[in-house]
Structures are given as C-alpha cells and as structure tokens.
Design an enzyme around this catalytic site. Structure first.
Site, short mmCIF file in Angstrom:
data_model
loop_
_atom_site.label_atom_id
_atom_site.label_comp_id
_atom_site.label_asym_id
_atom_site.label_seq_id
_atom_site.Cartn_x
_atom_site.Cartn_y
_atom_site.Cartn_z
N ASP A 93 28.07 -22.72 -15.44
CA ASP A 93 27.47 -22.70 -13.84
C ASP A 93 26.71 -21.64 -13.61
OD1 ASP A 93 28.59 -25.42 -13.70
OD2 ASP A 93 29.21 -25.08 -11.74
N ASP A 94 25.57 -21.53 -13.18
CA ASP A 94 24.73 -20.58 -12.28
C ASP A 94 23.83 -19.80 -13.19
OD1 ASP A 94 26.93 -21.06 -10.41
OD2 ASP A 94 28.08 -19.26 -10.63
N HIS A 143 22.07 -27.33 -10.29
CA HIS A 143 23.19 -26.61 -9.79
C HIS A 143 22.32 -26.23 -8.35
CE1 HIS A 143 26.79 -25.24 -9.15
NE2 HIS A 143 26.56 -23.90 -9.30
N HIS A 147 21.68 -21.46 -5.17
CA HIS A 147 23.00 -21.74 -5.11
C HIS A 147 23.48 -21.42 -3.46
CE1 HIS A 147 27.21 -20.87 -6.14
NE2 HIS A 147 26.96 -21.41 -7.11
N HIS A 238 31.30 -20.15 -16.08
CA HIS A 238 29.99 -19.63 -15.69
C HIS A 238 29.33 -18.72 -16.86
CE1 HIS A 238 32.61 -20.84 -12.25
NE2 HIS A 238 31.49 -20.65 -11.56
#
Length: 283
Positions: A93-94, A143, A147, A238
């Site tokens: 993620d991210d 995603h 964020h 991540h």
C-alpha cells in the site's frame, strides 16, 4: 366530640385534596420538563447531524432518492480467500515512492513473485516514472487519491476522490484498477457506495506485516509472517512510510523463500479470487 371529629376529618379531607392537586401540578411540570428535554435533545442531534445525512453522508450507503447508479448493484468485500490450495497474495500500500518501491520490485523480480500494489493517486502522478512499464506481471488497485479517510467523506466526495485516483492509475499504468483498498481499511457507507459505482471489489487483508515488533530484525519478521500464512491469506505490506517499515522489505527474500519452503505459490489478489471456492456455511 362528634362535631369536633367531623371538623377534623373535613380538614383532613380538604388537605388531602390540596395535596392531590399539588401532586398533579408537580407531575405535570415534570412531564413538560421531560418533553422539553427530549425535544431539546432531538434538536441538538439534528443540529449536529443535519450536515451529514444518512442518505449520501458518510454513514449511508445510499445517495438521495434517485437512481443509485451502482452498476451490477452488488459489492464484494474480501479479507482472505477460501481455497484448499497453498496460495498467498502479497500486497503493498501507499506507493509508489522512489526510495522504496524499486526495492520491492527488484526483490519480486529476482524471485519471480507477482504482487498487488494499492496505489495512491497523488503518488502515482508525482512518481509516475517509478512504476511506468515496471508493473508487468503485477496488479494495481486503488488506494484513494491522497490517503484521506474516505469513511469521513460523503458519497459524492468519496466517489470523486476514488474516480480521480482511478483515472491517474489507469493513465500511468495503462490498466484501470478493479480493486479498492480504502485507507486504514475503513468502510464507511459512502465508501461502499462509491466502490459499487466504480464496479470495484473491496480488498482488505487477513495478515499484516508488523515491523514495529521486529526493529532491526528482518529475518525475525519474515519468520513471523511465514508462520502465520494460511491458504488464501492476503498479506498487507507497505512500499512507503516510516523507516521502521524497511525491516519487512529487507526481509522479503527470507519471507518468499520461507513460504515457498512451506509449499506456497504467490499470486495476485485477482488470481487468488479466481482460485477461491465457495465457502460452506457453518451448520
């Protein structure tokens, strides 16, 4: 004596009637007070919540009273996949981020491991060169744009956020995402509604990398993940963030080798979903 008794009884009766009247008045005041408090509480609730109505707001998975525009009209939420095969999906993620994502991609390429990257739209625009033409064999998911916690947004805001990120990911990678992982795993009603409008599958996770528990010990962290994977596990990692997360990335090779020694095959989330079996309800 009789006369005196009558007078006394009369006074007592009159006093009782007076007490009864006072009691009725007191109870009436109490009832009015309770009603007033209830009304004030209701007004306070309405005043607090009228800007976030259930329909179209963060809590509601519906949008006003018109056509909902949710495509197939159903939404799947996945934590793991029921399967008898030893399959596992690594997800990150991210990202993308220039310091971290190449490290992950190089480790995956070296060991021929596919993974699923849940990308943040602003990061995709800012670091397009990091992933452009480098995600062959991998999968991309949405995603969010920046964020933000989508569970705090109303239906329109959540949809606009995801649509913006969707377009950025499709533009840079050439592949429109079909999966969504909302930031923090928060599932507000507006998130569900927006995901249905975009025809996404919602993907969470069943096992998370726990870097803070293994400072300076990539091998120890890898052993922890390897020991806890089960058939159909979706692992959350991540490829951007605090430096402590590098423990997991530096242990990727040990993680991959450890899982392969247990007979596991690495697949993307969509491949894992395709390999799933219909679960049998508990009886």
């Amino acid at each position: 004596m009789t006369g005196g008794g009558v007078t006394q009884d009369g006074r007592m009766a009159e006093g009782a009637r007076g007490w009864a009247r006072r009691e009725l008045l007191r109870r009436g005041v109490l009832i009015v007070g309770v009603v007033a408090i209830g009304t004030a509480t209701s007004e306070l609730w309405w005043g607090t919540h009228r800007r976030t109505p259930l329909a179209g707001g963060p809590a509601g998975a519906t949008f006003d009273d018109g056509n909902q525009g949710v495509g197939g009209g159903a939404l799947e939420v996945v934590w793991s996949v029921p399967t008898g095969q030893r399959l596992v999906a690594l997800t990150f993620d991210d990202g993308p981020a220039p310091q971290w994502t190449p490290m992950v991609l190089e480790a995956l390429a070296e060991h021929r491991v596919p993974a699923t990257f849940f990308l943040v739209g602003t990061q995709v625009r800012r670091h397009a060169d990091v992933i452009r033409d480098r995600l062959s064999g991998h999968e991309v998911g949405n995603h969010s744009w920046a964020h933000r916690d989508l569970a705090e947004l109303d239906a329109t805001e959540a949809y606009d956020d995801l649509r913006r990120s969707h377009d950025a990911i499709a533009d840079v990678t050439g592949v429109p995402p079909r999966l969504l992982r909302p930031p923090y795993g928060h599932l507000g009603g507006a998130v569900l509604h927006a995901a249905a409008r975009l025809d996404y599958r919602l993907v969470l996770w069943s096992l998370q990398m726990v870097e803070r528990e293994f400072p300076g010990d990539p091998a120890g962290h890898a052993r922890r993940i390897v020991a806890n994977v089960r058939p159909g596990t979706i692992v959350l990692g991540h490829d951007v963030g605090a430096r402590r997360r590098l423990v997991a990335l530096r242990g990727l090779t040990d993680m991959i080798n450890g899982l392969r020694s247990r007979g596991y095959t690495f697949v993307t989330v969509s491949a894992l979903l395709a390999a799933g079996v219909t679960p049998v309800p508990n009886r």
